[in-house]
Each structure stands twice: as C-alpha cells, then as structure tokens.
Design a protein around this motif. Sequence first.
Motif, PDB file in Angstrom:
ATOM      1  N   LYS A 339     -17.660  -5.797  -9.216  1.00  0.00           N
ATOM      2  CA  LYS A 339     -18.074  -4.693 -10.066  1.00  0.00           C
ATOM      3  C   LYS A 339     -17.039  -4.325 -11.121  1.00  0.00           C
ATOM      4  O   LYS A 339     -17.395  -3.846 -12.197  1.00  0.00           O
ATOM      5  N   THR A 340     -15.764  -4.537 -10.792  1.00  0.00           N
ATOM      6  CA  THR A 340     -14.708  -4.187 -11.743  1.00  0.00           C
ATOM      7  C   THR A 340     -13.488  -5.069 -11.538  1.00  0.00           C
ATOM      8  O   THR A 340     -13.138  -5.406 -10.405  1.00  0.00           O
ATOM      9  N   SER A 341     -12.860  -5.444 -12.627  1.00  0.00           N
ATOM     10  CA  SER A 341     -11.637  -6.244 -12.553  1.00  0.00           C
ATOM     11  C   SER A 341     -10.418  -5.399 -12.199  1.00  0.00           C
ATOM     12  O   SER A 341      -9.320  -5.921 -12.041  1.00  0.00           O
ATOM     13  N   ARG A 342     -10.609  -4.095 -12.105  1.00  0.00           N
ATOM     14  CA  ARG A 342      -9.528  -3.192 -11.706  1.00  0.00           C
ATOM     15  C   ARG A 342      -9.520  -2.923 -10.205  1.00  0.00           C
ATOM     16  O   ARG A 342      -8.888  -1.990  -9.721  1.00  0.00           O
ATOM     17  N   ALA A 343     -10.209  -3.741  -9.452  1.00  0.00           N
ATOM     18  CA  ALA A 343     -10.403  -3.498  -8.023  1.00  0.00           C
ATOM     19  C   ALA A 343      -9.095  -3.400  -7.252  1.00  0.00           C
ATOM     20  O   ALA A 343      -8.916  -2.492  -6.425  1.00  0.00           O
ATOM     21  N   ASP A 344      -8.179  -4.330  -7.513  1.00  0.00           N
ATOM     22  CA  ASP A 344      -6.956  -4.396  -6.706  1.00  0.00           C
ATOM     23  C   ASP A 344      -6.130  -3.108  -6.740  1.00  0.00           C
ATOM     24  O   ASP A 344      -5.812  -2.539  -5.692  1.00  0.00           O
ATOM     25  N   PRO A 345      -5.734  -2.604  -7.915  1.00  0.00           N
ATOM     26  CA  PRO A 345      -4.955  -1.352  -7.917  1.00  0.00           C
ATOM     27  C   PRO A 345      -5.743  -0.159  -7.397  1.00  0.00           C
ATOM     28  O   PRO A 345      -5.159   0.765  -6.817  1.00  0.00           O
ATOM     29  N   LEU A 346      -7.062  -0.157  -7.581  1.00  0.00           N
ATOM     30  CA  LEU A 346      -7.870   0.949  -7.082  1.00  0.00           C
ATOM     31  C   LEU A 346      -7.889   0.977  -5.554  1.00  0.00           C
ATOM     32  O   LEU A 346      -7.821   2.051  -4.939  1.00  0.00           O
ATOM     33  N   VAL A 347      -7.970  -0.196  -4.941  1.00  0.00           N
ATOM     34  CA  VAL A 347      -7.941  -0.268  -3.472  1.00  0.00           C
ATOM     35  C   VAL A 347      -6.568   0.170  -2.953  1.00  0.00           C
ATOM     36  O   VAL A 347      -6.461   0.887  -1.950  1.00  0.00           O
ATOM     37  N   CYS A 348      -5.504  -0.254  -3.632  1.00  0.00           N
ATOM     38  CA  CYS A 348      -4.153   0.166  -3.236  1.00  0.00           C
ATOM     39  C   CYS A 348      -4.002   1.683  -3.322  1.00  0.00           C
ATOM     40  O   CYS A 348      -3.418   2.314  -2.429  1.00  0.00           O
ATOM     41  N   ALA A 349      -4.529   2.256  -4.394  1.00  0.00           N
ATOM     42  CA  ALA A 349      -4.453   3.713  -4.566  1.00  0.00           C
ATOM     43  C   ALA A 349      -5.225   4.424  -3.460  1.00  0.00           C
ATOM     44  O   ALA A 349      -4.742   5.402  -2.867  1.00  0.00           O
ATOM     45  N   ALA A 350      -6.422   3.926  -3.167  1.00  0.00           N
ATOM     46  CA  ALA A 350      -7.232   4.537  -2.113  1.00  0.00           C
ATOM     47  C   ALA A 350      -6.537   4.466  -0.763  1.00  0.00           C
ATOM     48  O   ALA A 350      -6.566   5.420   0.023  1.00  0.00           O
ATOM     49  N   GLY A 351      -5.888   3.328  -0.482  1.00  0.00           N
ATOM     50  CA  GLY A 351      -5.188   3.174   0.787  1.00  0.00           C
ATOM     51  C   GLY A 351      -4.093   4.208   0.970  1.00  0.00           C
ATOM     52  O   GLY A 351      -3.983   4.842   2.029  1.00  0.00           O
ATOM     53  N   LEU A 352      -3.280   4.421  -0.066  1.00  0.00           N
ATOM     54  CA  LEU A 352      -2.194   5.405   0.031  1.00  0.00           C
ATOM     55  C   LEU A 352      -2.727   6.831   0.103  1.00  0.00           C
ATOM     56  O   LEU A 352      -2.252   7.649   0.901  1.00  0.00           O
ATOM     57  N   LEU A 353      -3.705   7.145  -0.738  1.00  0.00           N
ATOM     58  CA  LEU A 353      -4.231   8.506  -0.767  1.00  0.00           C
ATOM     59  C   LEU A 353      -4.946   8.869   0.534  1.00  0.00           C
ATOM     60  O   LEU A 353      -4.914  10.030   0.977  1.00  0.00           O
ATOM     61  N   LEU A 354      -5.591   7.883   1.162  1.00  0.00           N
ATOM     62  CA  LEU A 354      -6.265   8.146   2.435  1.00  0.00           C
ATOM     63  C   LEU A 354      -5.285   8.218   3.601  1.00  0.00           C
ATOM     64  O   LEU A 354      -5.527   8.929   4.585  1.00  0.00           O
ATOM     65  N   SER A 355      -4.170   7.496   3.491  1.00  0.00           N
ATOM     66  CA  SER A 355      -3.195   7.511   4.589  1.00  0.00           C
ATOM     67  C   SER A 355      -2.451   8.844   4.666  1.00  0.00           C
ATOM     68  O   SER A 355      -2.051   9.278   5.758  1.00  0.00           O
TER      69      SER A 355
END
Length: 508
Positions: A339-355
């Motif tokens: 869906k987006t080529s920005r997937a990798d940094p977005l997943v990293c951001a979600a991981g930290l913010l959820l932790s």
Amino acid sequence: MSHSEPTSDSAPFLSDDSEVEGPEEQGGAAAEGRQPQEESPSGVSSVRALLTVLILCYINLLNYMDRFTVAGVLPDIEHYFQIDDGTSGLLQTVFICSYMFLAPLFGYLGDRYNRKIIMSFGISFWSLVTLASSYTPKEHFWALLLTRGLVGVGEASYSTIAPTIIADLYVKGKRTTMLSIFYFAIPVGSGLGYIVGSQVSNAAKNWHWALRVTPALGLVAVLLLLFVVKEPKRGAIEAQQDHHLDRTSWLTDLLALSKNYSFVLSTFGFTAVAFVTGSLALWAPTFLLRAAIFSGERAPCVDEQCSTSESLIFGIITCVTGVLGVASGVQVSRQLRKKTSRADPLVCAAGLLLSAPFLYLAIVFAEASTIATYVFIFFGETFLSMNWAIVADILLYVVVPTRRSTAEALQIVISHLLGDAGSPYLIGVVSDSLKKTDSFLWQFRSLQLSLLLCSFVAVVGGAFFLATALFIEQDRHRAENYDPTEDQPIVVPKSGRSTRVPVSSVLI
C-alpha cells in the motif's frame, strides 16, 4: 585512499579471490567452467549463501548471549564485589563504549578488505577476553571492567560487517527474510544470556562459570567462518556496473551519509531502541528481584549466591518476544509495502510508540502484581523487537554497497553513544541519587522511578521514525540509481596542467 580505488583488494592476506570483479576476471572464470544455475552474481552458490546466513546468525546469537550473561548474574556480581547500582551500570557502559568507538575502524576495514578474516580475528579475541574475565578475583573489580571493555573489540569487528555480507548475497524480499533470520539472534541470544548465566551460576554455585560458556562456542564459530563461509562480491548481486562500485574516500563517505536523511533519522530512532533495550537488559532482572523482595514474595538475598528465577523468566520472555516481534514486524511491513513504500519506518514508529505504554505499566505494576508485570513486559518487548530487522533493511537499501560497512559503523557509534552506552549507568546513577535509605523499599522504589525514563525515550524514538517516512522514498531511489560522478572528481585543464575538481563545481 584514492577516490577511484577499485573494489578488489590488494593486500595478499586480506584479499579474497571471490571479490575480484573486473569483466576480464569474470570472463576468465566463465571460460574455465560456467555454473550459471548454481552460482549467483555474488559468486556464492545458493546453498552456501544459506549456510553463510545461518553461521552469521549463530555468531550473532553468541554475541548477545555473552553480552547479557552478566545481566543474568548481576545480583551475584553486586554482592560479590560489594558495589552499588551506579558502579554496576559501568559493566555495560564500558563494553558499549569500546564497542562503539572501534566500530568506525572495522567499518572502514570492512568496506575495503576481506570481511571473513576480520570477523574471525575479532571473534577469537572476544572469546579469549571473555574467558579471562571469568577469573576476576574479588579485590579487583577494575579487572572485570577492563575485560568487559575489551570484549567490545571483538563484537565491533562482527556487528559492523555481518549485515553487509547478507546484503551482498540477497536482494529485496529475500534480503529482508534473511535479515529477519539474522536479527532473530539478538533477542533470542539476549534471552539465552539470562537463562544460561543464571542456570550455570546456580548449578556451579559460582557466577564465574557463567562467563565460560560462550568462549568455547566462539571457537566453533571461528572454524565455521574460516572453512564454510565464502566472501561474496560487493554489490554484484544488485546488478551494479563495475564502475559504479569504485570506492570514494572515507571523508566523502561520511559527507554523503550525513546528507542521507533517511539514514540519519532512522539512526536516531534506533538510538531510542538502544537506550530502552540497554536499560532493560541490564536492570530488568534486578528490578524484578527487588520488586519480589519488596512485595514479600521472595526473601532478601543474604548469601553470596543471589541468582533467582527472575533472570530465567525474563530470559524466556525475551526469547519468545524477540521471535514474535521480529517476525511480526517483518510480516506487517511486507503487507504494508503493498500500500505504501513508507511501510518500513511507519512500522518501526508504531513498534516504539506501542511499546511505551506497556513498559510504563510493567514498571508501575511491579509492586502490586507480578503476573501483570510479566504480561506488560511481554507486550512491551514484543513491540520493541519489531524494529531490529527493519532498521537494518532500511540502512542497506538507502546506502550504496561500498558505504554499507561505514554506515553500519556510524549507526553503531551514534546509537550506542547516545543510547545504551550511557543508559545502564544513567539508570544506576539516578537510582542511587533517589535512594533515601538503604532499605528494601528504597532499593526497589529508586530503581523503579529511574526506569520510567525508558517509556518517554521510546516515544521520542517513534517520532524520529515518523520523520524518516518523509524521506525514505527519495533516498531509496537515489541509492538504487547511484551515479558515481556525484562523488568523484574529473580532470579539467588549467594553465596547461591537469587539476582535479569536483563535478559540482564545473558549469556545463
């Protein structure tokens, strides 16, 4: 080092035939015996490439086992040497400091010489020093600090180079998969460090024996490296032309990396990951033990042998959450890329913010419910582990092949300098400063309050990864369409002489 130095290595001992990349050499090899179905452009067969990844994963696991064995027996070490929290934190800090300061040296060497030989030397040195640290007498705590610092020499030689070998063996989806296998070893190895350290210490009734497990396994790793692993050609599998692989000077490499916003921002995001994991890695078992003593679930430690079940349980949680976190991070990123080529940094951001909220709740609930604490730690570490393989993949696809070891080294320096080099010591110092008395209440409460800092750092790291998403597309495109003339000088006549000037200074 010349701006146009070719990628083939000239030092006889450090060079490897597999790295010779000129068309004549490639043509000669084809004439002797072509095996197009068995060997990729990297010069390594698919079977040996897979074996190489598994061997590198095994060594990475050993690295992290050794790194966190000390944390698994930290209560024993504190009791044995009669040291406070701030001094205990130095054990991790001196290791990380030597590790990060030597990383640029090995990054420089890794981009220019035979990586297999460099890693073999480093692992041999690391194993010998680790073994030596297990014989530290009670009156010489400084000797333990010194040997733990020297362990960083060996680990720096490996961590900066190993991911670049995987990058030269695989591309795109396969590279991500192999990197996820490689980075499974970080949380699993860390967890095994706690488990092996605490259990060996309990069995031998002596914490020194916990440090004698990984050196023997390190010898096996060196033999596998020397006799099984084959050095791949740098960048060949990415179908780059030979002139695209000319090396530039180290200063030119650093300047180019400083202008790579995706690399810089993701490095700062990863620094937050390093800060949090470094703090938890050293202090979580000790914190859980103090919480159990404070709540009355466990009797205070009065004997020299203090190792308890907290290190074992935390080690198991770290292993399981590491596997789940890395696997889920890679899988979510893979699906989101559609869906987006920005997937990798977005997943990293979600991981930290959820932790962040789960880690906060784990620390706050420690005195009220042990079960709730372990549940919150489980979710917090799972989300935190989503970053490992993805951050490495980001670096490899936004940086050109001839700068990857240097980029790995630079990322190690920044993330550790601002992250886990100081965080264990900082947490210990803050804990000591908050401690009003030496009672069990304040031993627990002061460490609890200092560990809350981890949750806030995780939020800051998530913000850096969100910023990375703004630049990831253009930086990846620039790396995939790398034009060497952007970094190399050309010759322009001046007063009858040839003068080298940057391309950017010539008006056409």
